[in-house]
Scaffold this motif. Structure first.
Motif, PDB file in Angstrom:
ATOM      1  N   LEU A   1       0.830  -1.210   0.000  1.00  0.00           N
ATOM      2  CA  LEU A   1       0.000   0.000   0.000  1.00  0.00           C
ATOM      3  C   LEU A   1       0.859   1.253   0.000  1.00  0.00           C
TER       4      LEU A   1
ATOM      5  N   GLU B   1       3.622   1.603  -1.737  1.00  0.00           N
ATOM      6  CA  GLU B   1       3.928   1.879  -3.140  1.00  0.00           C
ATOM      7  C   GLU B   1       2.690   2.398  -3.850  1.00  0.00           C
ATOM      8  N   ALA B   2       1.529   1.837  -3.492  1.00  0.00           N
ATOM      9  CA  ALA B   2       0.299   2.304  -4.125  1.00  0.00           C
ATOM     10  C   ALA B   2       0.080   3.785  -3.833  1.00  0.00           C
ATOM     11  N   ALA B   3       0.325   4.189  -2.586  1.00  0.00           N
ATOM     12  CA  ALA B   3       0.130   5.589  -2.213  1.00  0.00           C
ATOM     13  C   ALA B   3       1.132   6.486  -2.946  1.00  0.00           C
ATOM     14  N   GLN B   4       2.388   6.040  -2.986  1.00  0.00           N
ATOM     15  CA  GLN B   4       3.405   6.802  -3.720  1.00  0.00           C
ATOM     16  C   GLN B   4       3.017   6.935  -5.180  1.00  0.00           C
ATOM     17  N   ASP B   5       2.563   5.811  -5.731  1.00  0.00           N
ATOM     18  CA  ASP B   5       2.199   5.784  -7.137  1.00  0.00           C
ATOM     19  C   ASP B   5       1.116   6.809  -7.445  1.00  0.00           C
ATOM     20  N   LEU B   6       0.232   7.032  -6.465  1.00  0.00           N
ATOM     21  CA  LEU B   6      -0.864   7.981  -6.659  1.00  0.00           C
ATOM     22  C   LEU B   6      -0.448   9.390  -6.250  1.00  0.00           C
ATOM     23  N   GLY B   7       0.848   9.584  -6.012  1.00  0.00           N
ATOM     24  CA  GLY B   7       1.354  10.928  -5.798  1.00  0.00           C
ATOM     25  C   GLY B   7       1.559  11.306  -4.343  1.00  0.00           C
ATOM     26  N   ALA B   8       1.269  10.384  -3.414  1.00  0.00           N
ATOM     27  CA  ALA B   8       1.363  10.734  -2.006  1.00  0.00           C
ATOM     28  C   ALA B   8       2.809  10.709  -1.517  1.00  0.00           C
ATOM     29  N   GLY B   9       3.164  11.682  -0.703  1.00  0.00           N
ATOM     30  CA  GLY B   9       4.460  11.672  -0.043  1.00  0.00           C
ATOM     31  C   GLY B   9       4.360  10.882   1.251  1.00  0.00           C
TER      32      GLY B   9
ATOM     33  N   PHE C   1       9.819   2.772  -8.465  1.00  0.00           N
ATOM     34  CA  PHE C   1      10.052   2.016  -7.232  1.00  0.00           C
ATOM     35  C   PHE C   1      11.455   1.432  -7.194  1.00  0.00           C
TER      36      PHE C   1
ATOM     37  N   ASN D   1       6.270   9.379  -6.549  1.00  0.00           N
ATOM     38  CA  ASN D   1       5.065  10.191  -6.330  1.00  0.00           C
ATOM     39  C   ASN D   1       5.038  11.450  -7.193  1.00  0.00           C
TER      40      ASN D   1
ATOM     41  N   ASN E   1       0.842   5.842 -13.540  1.00  0.00           N
ATOM     42  CA  ASN E   1       0.126   5.131 -12.475  1.00  0.00           C
ATOM     43  C   ASN E   1       0.167   3.636 -12.726  1.00  0.00           C
TER      44      ASN E   1
ATOM     45  N   PHE F   1      -1.546  -2.734  -9.524  1.00  0.00           N
ATOM     46  CA  PHE F   1      -0.721  -3.744  -8.876  1.00  0.00           C
ATOM     47  C   PHE F   1      -1.370  -5.115  -8.994  1.00  0.00           C
TER      48      PHE F   1
ATOM     49  N   PHE G   1      -6.820   0.591  -0.833  1.00  0.00           N
ATOM     50  CA  PHE G   1      -6.733   0.990   0.571  1.00  0.00           C
ATOM     51  C   PHE G   1      -7.924   0.409   1.321  1.00  0.00           C
TER      52      PHE G   1
ATOM     53  N   VAL H   1      -4.711  14.084  -3.212  1.00  0.00           N
ATOM     54  CA  VAL H   1      -3.298  14.346  -2.968  1.00  0.00           C
ATOM     55  C   VAL H   1      -2.803  15.469  -3.878  1.00  0.00           C
TER      56      VAL H   1
END
Lengths: 284, 389
Positions: free
Chosen positions: A180, A182-190, B52, B73, B78, B81, B87, B102
């Motif tokens: 999750l 990586e998923a958050a990073q992928d969506l732009g989250a720091g 990554f 980020n 995008n 996975f 989430f 975000v």
């Protein structure tokens, strides 16, 4: 064929019986005794009375209660704040290191709790090693008192209850799905957004458990303030002990216990309602 | 310079060279598949593209801009996975809105775009649910919506259908194609399933041991594999070892196959000279199978053999024909009119198999030590033969 619902009940009978006999009944006994008159010989009188509850209006109590709440909340907060990064590191470490760290958390339990508290007394003593070190470093003036104050009590409370926070936190972080991240990073989250919006909600259960595991015993702390605290850092637990052992006034001790118990229960019920409300609104 | 370009990407994990000087150029708007067995480096390449992983050397260019060092980020890329990574604490709507929140998109716009996405993936009715309340196929669609709502320049898909059952996989494959037609984003699709890659892709890169074996359209990869690895990995094939005997004319040559009687006539597309050792790859469906010797035509090759095994597969039948001690040839034949296919060829019958000289490929010498390659055509037979009769 026994229907499954009935079977579930039968299976849970031993546990239920245990809880009723050793937990529910004693708690009810405390609530009952709080409404009994005390006799000068330390026994219970005939009939029922609210006198004990009136005595709780004693002007000393608000201070002690506030201190109990304050120290318990500080202790809980400190345990979470220290326990969270430690548990995170532990859960993310290599398996071998994880086992070692877990050992370190458990090792204190091999020594009697009372002895550990007395050990702290030696450490914090005016002629003790910590004091000498701090004075020689010039960190504190020579007349500073490390012992017999609220600071000492809080320090040792955190020391005592920290493993109870680490265990549930570690368990939930270890189960947390880090893909999750990586998923958050992928969506732009720091990091901050990931931490606050994905990670903390993800280990919510662990944090809740840790809070309860620390807060409840902390509210009932008795040995730590008794040994390391001075007269100005008494907690509710000390008062209960004093009423039960020194004054031999069981109804008074019972009323204080009942008050503490009711307070914790109200807290839990309030928390549960809030969680349900948030769940319903889909906020979490 | 539109599109996604990999320039000489190399990545080492300990002793393992995951990617060895990989260069690829993916066009804007195409569905490009990275296809290969597990451990071939396809996922590493995808992760490098997502940010990554950092390559040891080489560059990643997106629309001409070097994004090699850009953190994940901050890339307009995008990912979907393999395990979806939805989430769990958020509703589907909140999952889809996450990227836009975000990015601090205005609330009104977020609501509109999320709604449009829910519509695209047909999940309007489930938007209030949480990921643990929906099926695998629905999770898949949420993952697609959550990625596409950000209008990425490239959508990366990491084996997105691997967790679904066969029927659902086929439906999602069609849906993915439809969604691509709708949004027109570049798709980079990682898979080990050649069927998925062939069905969905505009072009495919076949990877093996961190090296690109071949890049081409699905028919190119299937009908004109450049290496024996590609030939074996994509679909089924039969290999023959031999050497070029005689150049017949500008188009054809004859090939002598070790331990087989007649010389074989082959289309010499690579202009090989006489005596060059070659591998022939001939796909099972290119053969015809007969009870009688077929009329000999110059451009057809014929081999005689005995049926060792018959596998009825519903839509088609597969025969294993022993033509020599060394060669057990797989032959398939489609059933179009079942009742008229009277008296099917059975076990232990003597048969003739024939194929057109154009329907085979000469490849560079096949490397026996490449286990992942050898295993593929054989395992299927093995497992079927092991079944108790």
């Amino acid at each position: 064929m026994i229907p499954p619902r009935v079977r579930e009940w039968i299976i849970s009978v031993p546990a239920m019986a245990w809880l009723v006999v050793f937990f529910l009944i004693p708690t009810l006994v405390i609530f009952v005794i709080a409404f009994k008159p005390a006799t000068p010989m330390g026994g219970l009188g005939e009939g029922w009375t609210l006198d004990t509850w009136r005595e709780l209006g004693n002007p000393n109590y608000p201070d002690i209660m506030m201190r109990t709440l304050r120290l318990s909340f500080y202790c809980t907060a400190a345990c979470i704040l220290i326990g969270l990064p430690f548990s995170y590191y532990m859960a993310r470490a290599a398996e071998k290191l994880q086992r070692w760290l877990l050992m370190l958390v458990i090792i204190p339990f091999w020594t009697n709790f009372l002895i550990r508290v007395f050990a702290w007394k030696a450490v914090l003593h005016p002629e003790g090693p910590l004091k000498h070190l701090l004075v020689s470093l010039g960190a504190v003036p020579p007349d500073t008192m490390l012992l017999y104050n609220e600071g000492a009590v809080l320090l040792v409370m955190v020391y005592t209850y920290l493993p109870f926070a680490i265990m549930p936190l570690y368990a939930s972080i270890e189960k947390f799905d880090f893909s999750l991240m990586e998923a958050a990073q992928d969506l732009g989250a720091g990091r901050v957004v990931f931490f606050s919006r994905v990670f903390l909600p993800g280990i919510r259960r662990g944090i809740q458990t840790a809070v309860l595991m620390v807060l409840i015993p902390a509210l009932g702390s008795y040995v730590i303030p008794d040994i390391l605290g001075g007269p100005t850092s008494e907690m509710l637990g000390n008062k209960i002990a004093q009423r039960a052992f020194a004054d031999r006034n069981l109804p008074h001790a019972a009323a204080l216990s009942a008050l503490l118990c009711a307070g914790v229960m109200l807290l839990l019920i309030g928390w549960g309602l809030l969680a349900r409300h948030r769940q319903k609104r889909g906020l979490t | 310079m539109d599109g996604l370009t990999f320039e000489g990407i190399t990545k080492q994990f300990g002793d393992l060279k995951a990617l060895d000087n990989v260069s690829l150029s993916i066009r804007q708007g195409e569905i490009f598949s990275l296809l290969g067995p597990s451990g071939c480096g396809k996922t590493t390449l995808l992760r490098i593209c997502a940010g990554f992983e950092t390559p040891d050397s080489g560059r990643v260019l997106l629309n001409g801009e070097d994004i090699t060092g850009l953190p994940a980020n901050r890339r307009r890329v995008n990912t979907i996975f393999q395990n979806y990574a939805l989430f769990p604490n958020m509703t589907l709507r909140a999952n889809i809105a996450f990227g836009l929140q975000v990015a601090k998109v205005p609330k009104k716009e977020i609501a509109d775009r999320v709604e449009a996405m829910l519509q695209l993936v047909q999940l309007e009715k489930h938007a209030h649910k949480r990921p643990n309340q929906i099926s695998g196929g629905q999770k898949q669609r949420v993952a697609i919506a959550r990625a596409l709502v950000n209008r990425p320049q490239v959508l990366l898909l990491d084996e997105p259908l691997a967790a679904l059952d066969l029927k659902l996989r086929q439906r999602m494959l069609v849906e993915l194609g439809d969604i691509h037609d709708e949004v027109g984003t570049t798709f980079v699709y990682v898979t080990h399933d050649q069927g998925e890659a062939m069905g969905l892709s505009d072009r495919i890169a076949v990877l093996n041991h961190g090296v690109v074996e071949q890049v081409g359209t699905p028919p190119e990869i299937y009908e004109a594999p450049r290496s024996s690895f590609t030939a074996a990995f994509i679909g089924d094939t039969n290999f023959f070892n031999g050497r070029v005997c005689e150049i017949v004319d500008s188009e054809y040559c004859t090939v002598e196959i070790d331990g087989l009687e007649p010389r074989i006539r082959m289309f010499n597309d690579k202009n090989l000279r006489a005596n060059v050792p070659v591998d022939l790859s001939i796909r099972p469906e290119k053969f015809s199978i007969h009870r009688q010797p077929p009329d000999s035509a110059q451009e057809r090759n014929t081999l005689r053999g005995v049926v060792e095994n018959v596998i009825y597969l519903g839509s088609h039948t597969k025969w294993w024909v022993r033509v020599s001690d060394e060669y057990l040839i797989s032959v398939t034949s489609q059933h179009s009119r079942f009742l008229l296919d009277k008296d099917p060829i059975r076990w232990e019958e003597e048969v003739w198999i024939s194929w057109h000289a154009d329907d085979g490929y000469m490849l560079e010498r096949y490397n026996e030590s490449d286990e992942s390659l050898v295993a593929l055509p054989d395992t299927e037979v093995q497992t079927l033969e092991d079944e108790p009769e």
